[in-house]
Design a protein around this motif. Structure first.
Motif, PDB file in Angstrom:
ATOM      1  N   MET A  97      43.286 -63.654  38.961  1.00  0.00           N
ATOM      2  CA  MET A  97      44.651 -63.401  39.828  1.00  0.00           C
ATOM      3  C   MET A  97      44.010 -63.079  41.403  1.00  0.00           C
ATOM      4  O   MET A  97      43.035 -62.724  41.505  1.00  0.00           O
TER       5      MET A  97
ATOM      6  N   LEU B 194      49.184 -61.941  28.503  1.00  0.00           N
ATOM      7  CA  LEU B 194      47.950 -61.321  29.220  1.00  0.00           C
ATOM      8  C   LEU B 194      46.780 -61.722  28.319  1.00  0.00           C
ATOM      9  O   LEU B 194      45.984 -61.996  28.785  1.00  0.00           O
ATOM     10  N   ALA B 195      47.053 -61.111  27.154  1.00  0.00           N
ATOM     11  CA  ALA B 195      45.811 -61.135  26.190  1.00  0.00           C
ATOM     12  C   ALA B 195      45.384 -62.655  25.797  1.00  0.00           C
ATOM     13  O   ALA B 195      44.336 -62.932  25.774  1.00  0.00           O
TER      14      ALA B 195
ATOM     15  N   GLY C 174      51.633 -63.521  32.587  1.00  0.00           N
ATOM     16  CA  GLY C 174      52.577 -62.767  32.116  1.00  0.00           C
ATOM     17  C   GLY C 174      53.887 -63.241  32.298  1.00  0.00           C
ATOM     18  O   GLY C 174      54.221 -63.887  33.285  1.00  0.00           O
TER      19      GLY C 174
ATOM     20  N   LEU D 109      52.560 -58.417  27.329  1.00  0.00           N
ATOM     21  CA  LEU D 109      50.914 -58.078  27.013  1.00  0.00           C
ATOM     22  C   LEU D 109      50.123 -59.412  26.179  1.00  0.00           C
ATOM     23  O   LEU D 109      49.296 -59.586  26.574  1.00  0.00           O
ATOM     24  N   GLU D 110      51.136 -59.717  25.378  1.00  0.00           N
ATOM     25  CA  GLU D 110      50.530 -60.976  24.742  1.00  0.00           C
ATOM     26  C   GLU D 110      50.247 -62.120  25.671  1.00  0.00           C
ATOM     27  O   GLU D 110      49.103 -62.864  25.409  1.00  0.00           O
TER      28      GLU D 110
ATOM     29  N   PRO E 150      45.578 -62.673  33.015  1.00  0.00           N
ATOM     30  CA  PRO E 150      46.484 -61.768  33.975  1.00  0.00           C
ATOM     31  C   PRO E 150      47.538 -62.610  34.756  1.00  0.00           C
ATOM     32  O   PRO E 150      48.746 -62.043  34.814  1.00  0.00           O
TER      33      PRO E 150
ATOM     34  N   TYR F  95      46.496 -52.693  23.171  1.00  0.00           N
ATOM     35  CA  TYR F  95      47.084 -53.991  22.924  1.00  0.00           C
ATOM     36  C   TYR F  95      46.153 -55.035  23.242  1.00  0.00           C
ATOM     37  O   TYR F  95      45.718 -56.037  22.339  1.00  0.00           O
ATOM     38  N   LEU F  96      45.484 -55.242  24.509  1.00  0.00           N
ATOM     39  CA  LEU F  96      44.566 -56.087  24.731  1.00  0.00           C
ATOM     40  C   LEU F  96      43.465 -56.143  23.769  1.00  0.00           C
ATOM     41  O   LEU F  96      42.733 -57.231  23.809  1.00  0.00           O
TER      42      LEU F  96
ATOM     43  N   CYS G 297      50.450 -57.300  36.965  1.00  0.00           N
ATOM     44  CA  CYS G 297      50.980 -58.716  36.596  1.00  0.00           C
ATOM     45  C   CYS G 297      52.222 -58.736  36.642  1.00  0.00           C
ATOM     46  O   CYS G 297      52.550 -59.996  36.686  1.00  0.00           O
TER      47      CYS G 297
END
Lengths: 389, 331
Positions: free
Chosen positions: A44, B94-95, B102, B91-92, B99, A105-106, A184
């Motif tokens: 990013m 991002l994962a 999203g 979040l999924e 980043p 979560y990540l 984000c």
């Protein structure tokens, strides 16, 4: 609304911790924006943020970063106060424990991840109020407002309304910590500026995020006088509206914002002509600043009183912004100093706003209007007046 | 501080509206765990909304009925977790992709206030609009704020809506702490069974056949994943003993056997021989269940003699407690 006294204030943001640090920052034109160091965001482009650098945040290991920020500010607001009777605790936040639960979560993608379960403990936004209640020993009613970026402005209005109707005291405020979800998220909406934000500037490119917390202790004027508490200002009016227009964009003519400002002034028994200073929502997104400027112009019938956005200094602290800006308004009123908009270099000529010039303006200020608008078309305005007024 | 009930709405597992709720409740304890059909009124735009927002909108439309929406009508939305599906989706992204990736739609739908914003847009509500969140008392807290707005003259009518959804990630969280009902490691005495659904109550002032007589909230300093202790619960529960009416029915909040014992310890004699309203076992343990129980209790009061009352207890992790009284007006 019968005016309600502010008898304690606490604040922490990228500008520092405590009211003295914030007043000094406003006077000196110091910015709290800088590089994001809390977590990596590979791939990013960098975007400056207002990150809190307080050693006292070590408590975050126990409570999560949001609750630790909130505790820091709430303890400042309560310094020396004796809370008796059935009061009200109202917290505004948008993300609550997200800084920790998103890490879970990540790592575990929605599975149990039992070894890291502590990261989930404070996920619900309401847990910030639970932590404050437990750590400060409060048996007060707990309320958590989560109306996006107007969350904590609503706690200030709600708390004042409850005190005006007989509650002995209200501890109100808000908090949001920086997290991946919001950084984000605003990037995904193309609302995040790559350079420090420039509210109301013709070259504004979007907002800069920040984090922080602010709390105010509210009491009736009579109760404050009876216990000899200093009166730092008054909450005099609270107005709210909904745009009913769009999920993320404000009404293009600022109709909802205008309705909220008019309602707040009516609640205070004041008119637009009484306002000496406007702390604008002023996020520096093209749409917000234009809509807000149109609403201000409609309210004041012209450029209006001195107006600035302190988000150029703190960044947009989301659910904490309303309370942070209420504290900054109270400081401005008592100091007789209207702070400038950091980042404003070339005012957008389409926006008829009477900007506070660089360096700020020293002037007797009696009445401030503070705007907070949020996703979902939520609009809140507060009217604050000077302590000795 | 009291308010007149002008309309009711519900979307519950097995019951897409108020009319179908009694049959769904009578089927208990064999209740479906999740909401199946969410009425969309044949509106294609509604079908595109996230599930949480569809549930909230369906309940709100039932409660509004033919009521005219004006700028003096406020909206209070209560939710414990907001758009969990959207939060997980974001979040999924991002994962799985990084980043930069999203989803912008998931981001704004993850905001707790997003359903309230959608309700405002869909129903044309331009008055004060709030979202409150208070763990498992989110519905009761929304109700109390609605009553406060009426009492202070900030609104002439208030649409109170509460909604929450259960998603696999939430159940995984309960399982991680060893409290998910039915999970191998869970203590049956202390386990929790999550639920979901939406409820809505349209409140006003003036006379009416049904009133929310009071809604008291209390809180005890407590660890965030614990309930208040039995002795802390007792003082508010004892107020339930003082509620007069003929008959008075009770809706208990306890989500597990341990807490049920605490409720019965205070209310025991009063409960004997009284009708028991739909409780936690009917709607599951979730932040909006309190308002769903209120709708169920209010519907039953419509069949009771004038003066009958329903007392609803509420409990939340973190030490919160609520006591709400709904009454059918005396003739």
């Amino acid at each position: 609304m019968r005016r309600v006294a502010i008898t304690g204030m606490g604040i922490v943001s990228g500008l520092g911790s405590g009211t003295a640090a914030h007043l000094e920052a406003l006077r000196s034109g110091r910015s709290g924006l800088g590089p994001l160091t809390l977590f990596p965001l590979p791939g990013m482009p960098p975007a400056p943020v207002g990150e809190v650098k307080e050693p006292a945040l070590a408590e975050r290991r126990v409570f999560g970063r949001s609750a630790a920020l909130a505790l820091l500010a709430a303890r400042q607001a309560l310094e020396g106060a004796a809370l008796e009777g059935h009061g009200v605790l109202a917290v505004g936040t948008t993300t609550g424990g997200m800084p920790e639960s998103e890490q879970h979560y990540l790592q575990h993608r929605g599975k149990e991840g039992t070894a890291d379960r502590e990261l989930l403990r404070h996920h619900p936004a309401g847990t910030v109020a639970d932590v404050l209640s437990a750590e400060l020993g409060l048996t007060a009613e707990r309320h958590t407002f989560s109306t996006a970026c107007s969350s904590s402005a609503n706690t200030v209005g709600f708390g004042a309304a409850r005190v005006a109707r007989g509650a002995p005291w209200a501890l109100v405020g808000g908090v949001d910590a920086l997290c991946r979800l919001t950084v984000c998220g605003f990037y995904s909406l193309k609302l995040l500026a790559g350079t420090p934000c420039r509210p109301f500037d013709r070259n504004r490119q979007g907002l800069s995020l920040g984090e922080g917390a602010a709390f105010l202790l509210l009491e009736s004027e009579e109760r404050a006088a009876a216990r000899g508490a200093p009166i730092l200002g008054f909450v005099a009016g609270w107005g709210c509206s909904a745009d009913a227009y769009h999920s993320t964009a404000p009404h293009p003519e600022g109709k909802g914002a205008l309705a909220a400002m008019r309602a707040a002034l009516a609640d205070a028994g004041l008119t637009a002509a009484d306002v000496d200073y406007v702390n604008a929502h002023g996020t520096a997104t093209p749409a917000n600043d234009k809509a807000e400027a149109l609403a201000l112009e409609a309210l004041f019938g012209g450029p209006g009183p001195w107006t600035s956005s302190t988000k150029g200094a703190t960044g947009h602290t989301l659910g904490a912004a309303g309370a942070i800006e209420a504290v900054l308004c109270a400081l401005s009123l008592s100091a007789g100093f209207a702070p400038p908009t950091l980042g404003l270099v070339e005012p957008d000529p389409q926006l008829r706003v009477r900007h506070v010039p660089a360096g700020g303006v020293a002037a007797p200020l009696r009445v401030a209007l503070s705007n907070s608008f949020g996703f979902g078309g939520n609009n809140t305005a507060l009217v604050l007046t000077r302590g000795e007024a | 501080m009291s308010a007149t009930v002008l309309g009711l709405g519900i979307v519950a597992p097995g019951a897409p509206d108020c009319a179908s709720l009694p049959a769904a409740l009578s089927a208990s304890p064999v209740r479906p765990p999740r909401v199946g059909v969410v009425p969309d009124g044949g509106d294609a735009k509604v079908r595109r909304l996230p599930r949480l927002e569809r549930m909230a909108l369906a309940a709100a439309r039932q409660a509004l009925g033919a009521e005219t929406v004006t700028e003096s009508m406020a909206l209070v939305f209560g939710t414990g977790y907001g758009g969990l599906t959207a939060t997980v989706d974001f979040l999924e992204g991002l994962a799985s992709r990084g980043p930069e990736f999203g989803s912008p739609t998931a981001f704004h739908q993850s905001v707790h206030h997003s359903p309230a914003g959608q309700l405002s847009i869909s129903l044309g509500l331009r008055g004060p609009s709030f979202t409150v969140t208070a763990r498992e008392l989110s519905g009761e807290t929304a109700l109390q704020l609605g009553m406060e707005l009426l009492a202070s003259g900030r609104a002439e009518k208030v649409l109170v809506v509460a909604a929450d959804e259960c998603v696999p990630a939430l159940e995984a969280g309960y399982r991680a702490f060893g409290v998910l009902a039915g999970a191998e490691e869970a203590d049956p005495h202390r386990s929790l069974e999550p639920g979901e659904g939406a409820a809505a109550v349209l409140l006003g002032t003036g006379p009416g056949p049904l009133r929310v007589e009071s809604c008291a909230l209390t809180a005890h300093p407590c660890a965030v994943l614990r309930f208040a202790r039995a002795e802390q619960l007792a003082p508010l529960l004892r107020q339930a003993l003082e509620v007069q009416g003929a008959p008075v029915s009770f809706s208990l909040a306890a989500p597990n056997a341990e807490l049920h014992e605490a409720e019965v310890a205070v209310l025991g004699e009063r409960l004997a021989g009284q009708a028991k309203e739909a409780g936690a076992q009917h709607f599951g343990f979730h932040p909006s269940a309190g308002l769903m129980r209120l709708v169920a209790g209010a519907l039953r009061l419509g069949e009771q003699p004038p003066g009958a009352a329903c007392v609803l207890h509420g409990l939340a992790l973190g030490g919160g407690q609520a006591l709400t009284v709904v009454r059918r007006a005396a003739a």
